[in-house]
Design a protein around this motif. Structure first.
Motif, PDB file in Angstrom:
ATOM      1  N   ALA A  30       0.886  -1.064   0.039  1.00 62.46           N
ATOM      2  CA  ALA A  30      -0.056  -0.142   0.037  1.00 62.46           C
ATOM      3  C   ALA A  30       0.696   1.431   0.028  1.00 62.46           C
ATOM      4  N   ILE A  31       0.715   1.996  -1.098  1.00 62.53           N
ATOM      5  CA  ILE A  31       1.643   3.196  -1.218  1.00 62.53           C
ATOM      6  C   ILE A  31       0.573   4.362  -1.032  1.00 62.53           C
ATOM      7  N   ALA A  32       0.901   5.567  -0.098  1.00 66.75           N
ATOM      8  CA  ALA A  32       0.003   6.758   0.032  1.00 66.75           C
ATOM      9  C   ALA A  32       0.764   7.612  -0.056  1.00 66.75           C
ATOM     10  N   VAL A  37       4.888  12.222  -6.475  1.00 65.12           N
ATOM     11  CA  VAL A  37       6.304  11.425  -6.298  1.00 65.12           C
ATOM     12  C   VAL A  37       6.110  10.146  -5.837  1.00 65.12           C
ATOM     13  N   SER A  38       4.951   9.953  -5.027  1.00 61.11           N
ATOM     14  CA  SER A  38       4.549   8.349  -4.532  1.00 61.11           C
ATOM     15  C   SER A  38       4.495   7.449  -5.501  1.00 61.11           C
ATOM     16  N   LEU A  39       4.102   7.899  -6.858  1.00 59.52           N
ATOM     17  CA  LEU A  39       4.133   7.111  -7.857  1.00 59.52           C
ATOM     18  C   LEU A  39       5.478   6.488  -8.232  1.00 59.52           C
ATOM     19  N   LEU A  40       6.380   6.917  -7.790  1.00 55.44           N
ATOM     20  CA  LEU A  40       7.936   6.476  -8.138  1.00 55.44           C
ATOM     21  C   LEU A  40       8.017   4.952  -7.415  1.00 55.44           C
ATOM     22  N   THR A  55      -1.740   2.088  -5.083  1.00 55.11           N
ATOM     23  CA  THR A  55      -0.896   3.335  -4.968  1.00 55.11           C
ATOM     24  C   THR A  55      -1.736   4.543  -5.137  1.00 55.11           C
ATOM     25  N   LEU A  56      -1.633   5.534  -3.897  1.00 56.79           N
ATOM     26  CA  LEU A  56      -2.416   6.531  -3.825  1.00 56.79           C
ATOM     27  C   LEU A  56      -1.607   7.758  -4.015  1.00 56.79           C
ATOM     28  N   PHE A  57      -1.837   8.646  -4.997  1.00 56.45           N
ATOM     29  CA  PHE A  57      -1.053   9.850  -4.969  1.00 56.45           C
ATOM     30  C   PHE A  57      -1.738  10.922  -5.258  1.00 56.45           C
ATOM     31  N   SER A  58      -1.675  12.162  -4.410  1.00 51.56           N
ATOM     32  CA  SER A  58      -2.316  13.281  -4.721  1.00 51.56           C
ATOM     33  C   SER A  58      -3.861  13.193  -5.195  1.00 51.56           C
ATOM     34  N   GLY A  59      -4.605  12.333  -4.173  1.00 53.01           N
ATOM     35  CA  GLY A  59      -5.864  12.260  -4.323  1.00 53.01           C
ATOM     36  C   GLY A  59      -6.350  11.329  -5.493  1.00 53.01           C
ATOM     37  N   THR A  93      -3.052  10.058   5.267  1.00 52.53           N
ATOM     38  CA  THR A  93      -2.789   9.385   6.334  1.00 52.53           C
ATOM     39  C   THR A  93      -3.978   8.387   6.684  1.00 52.53           C
ATOM     40  N   ARG A  94      -5.363   8.964   6.741  1.00 54.38           N
ATOM     41  CA  ARG A  94      -6.438   8.361   6.997  1.00 54.38           C
ATOM     42  C   ARG A  94      -6.750   7.406   5.786  1.00 54.38           C
ATOM     43  N   ALA A  95      -6.544   7.512   4.804  1.00 50.81           N
ATOM     44  CA  ALA A  95      -6.897   6.720   3.537  1.00 50.81           C
ATOM     45  C   ALA A  95      -5.969   5.655   3.619  1.00 50.81           C
ATOM     46  N   LEU A  96      -4.617   5.769   4.254  1.00 51.75           N
ATOM     47  CA  LEU A  96      -4.056   4.468   4.268  1.00 51.75           C
ATOM     48  C   LEU A  96      -4.117   3.577   5.433  1.00 51.75           C
ATOM     49  N   THR A  97      -4.714   4.373   6.859  1.00 54.79           N
ATOM     50  CA  THR A  97      -4.862   3.536   7.757  1.00 54.79           C
ATOM     51  C   THR A  97      -6.313   2.930   7.843  1.00 54.79           C
ATOM     52  N   GLY A  98      -6.828   3.701   7.140  1.00 51.80           N
ATOM     53  CA  GLY A  98      -8.536   3.232   6.923  1.00 51.80           C
ATOM     54  C   GLY A  98      -8.929   2.222   5.906  1.00 51.80           C
ATOM     55  N   SER A  99      -8.817   2.923   4.731  1.00 53.82           N
ATOM     56  CA  SER A  99      -9.237   2.143   3.616  1.00 53.82           C
ATOM     57  C   SER A  99      -8.217   1.204   2.902  1.00 53.82           C
ATOM     58  N   LEU A 100      -6.911   1.668   2.753  1.00 56.40           N
ATOM     59  CA  LEU A 100      -5.950   0.694   2.301  1.00 56.40           C
ATOM     60  C   LEU A 100      -5.357  -0.455   3.425  1.00 56.40           C
ATOM     61  N   TRP A 101      -5.783  -0.220   4.522  1.00 60.95           N
ATOM     62  CA  TRP A 101      -5.478  -1.428   5.659  1.00 60.95           C
ATOM     63  C   TRP A 101      -6.626  -2.014   6.128  1.00 60.95           C
ATOM     64  N   LYS A 102      -7.969  -1.667   5.511  1.00 57.33           N
ATOM     65  CA  LYS A 102      -9.217  -2.252   6.043  1.00 57.33           C
ATOM     66  C   LYS A 102      -9.100  -3.867   6.076  1.00 57.33           C
TER      67      LYS A 102
END
Length: 272
Positions: A30-32, A37-40, A55-59, A93-102
């Motif tokens: 999970a990349i957020a 630049v997180s696309l790299l 991969t989540l990048f800039s929304g 951060t909430r997207a990572l810990t919530g949705s991507l780690w659900k």
């Protein structure tokens, strides 16, 4: 970046990223990131290996279908407002810990925040804005730790906190483009296109000046390097930074062969 992978046979980067290595071994990632630049870290070069990874990048997300569930929970990605840019970082951060780690914490996760980098570039290290940005990032790190604890995996998780660079005070700036123009070089700027061999583009990058010469004209590169190595760019023309570093002259000479192999880059190297 994806276009670069297409042109270079999936080798925009010279080596596989950690996320790509984990995916090849069958793991989920999970990349957020608040910034693109997180696309790299996971360019989805091999979609079959990344079916369960996001991969989540800039929304935005890869795959694009992953964004809908995040938006339902958090709303749309906030606009960039006044600094520090806490809203975008909190959302990511909430997207990572919530949705991507659900469905559980993946084998590898990466969170890339825009602060305090953005605020310190815009203001200064130690300013009220910069300190508020550090506080924002600390708050998001605390959120990561709490969620790992709640999922019972904090003690089994290696956590690395890193920065891409530090900051120092620049006491004096030198207009490299103006110096080269005064020496007779044709220096092109953003929006202009090189029209003949030897046209020179100078790109500033912090304490570094990068030279790009049209058609890799070796004579122009060597001549530009000689101008850059004059007393006008020697060490005494730069003030020592707050970290005690100095910036010496542009002093690397390039042969025609080196230009073809490495490109037309002359750098301001830092020395202790």
């Amino acid at each position: 970046m994806q276009k670069g992978d297409q042109l270079r046979g999936a080798h925009y980067l010279g080596a596989a990223t950690i996320a790509e290595i984990v995916q090849r071994a069958g793991g989920r990632t999970a990349i957020a990131g608040t910034k693109t630049v997180s696309l790299l870290h996971d360019r989805k070069v091999s979609p079959a290996q990344a079916q369960q990874s996001v991969t989540l990048f800039s929304g935005a997300t890869l795959p694009g279908t992953a964004l809908a569930s995040i938006a339902r929970e958090l709303g749309v990605f906030p606009e960039s407002g006044r600094l520090p840019d806490a809203a975008q970082n909190d959302w990511t951060t909430r997207a990572l810990t919530g949705s991507l780690w659900k469905e559980g914490v993946p084998e590898f996760s990466l969170l890339w925040l825009s602060e305090p980098d953005r605020s310190e570039h815009a203001d200064a290290p130690g300013s009220e804005t910069a300190l508020a940005a550090v506080t924002s990032s600390d708050r998001n790190l605390a959120m990561i730790l709490r969620v790992l604890e709640s999922k019972g995996v904090r003690e089994q998780t290696n956590i690395l906190v890193a920065s891409d660079h530090g900051f120092s005070t620049v006491g004096r700036a030198i207009d490299v483009r103006a110096l080269l123009r005064a020496a007779g070089f044709k220096v092109i700027v953003d929006g202009e296109v090189a029209t003949q061999s030897g046209d020179l583009r100078v790109v500033g990058n912090g304490g570094t000046a990068l030279f790009y010469v049209a058609e890799h004209d070796g004579a122009t590169i060597r001549a530009a390097d000689r101008v850059a190595a004059t007393n006008r760019l020697r060490r005494r023309d730069f003030l020592a930074s707050s970290s005690g570093w100095n910036i010496p002259s542009l002093r690397r000479a390039f042969t025609d062969r080196e230009c073809r192999r490495r490109g037309d880059v002359v750098s301001l190297d830092r020395s202790a």
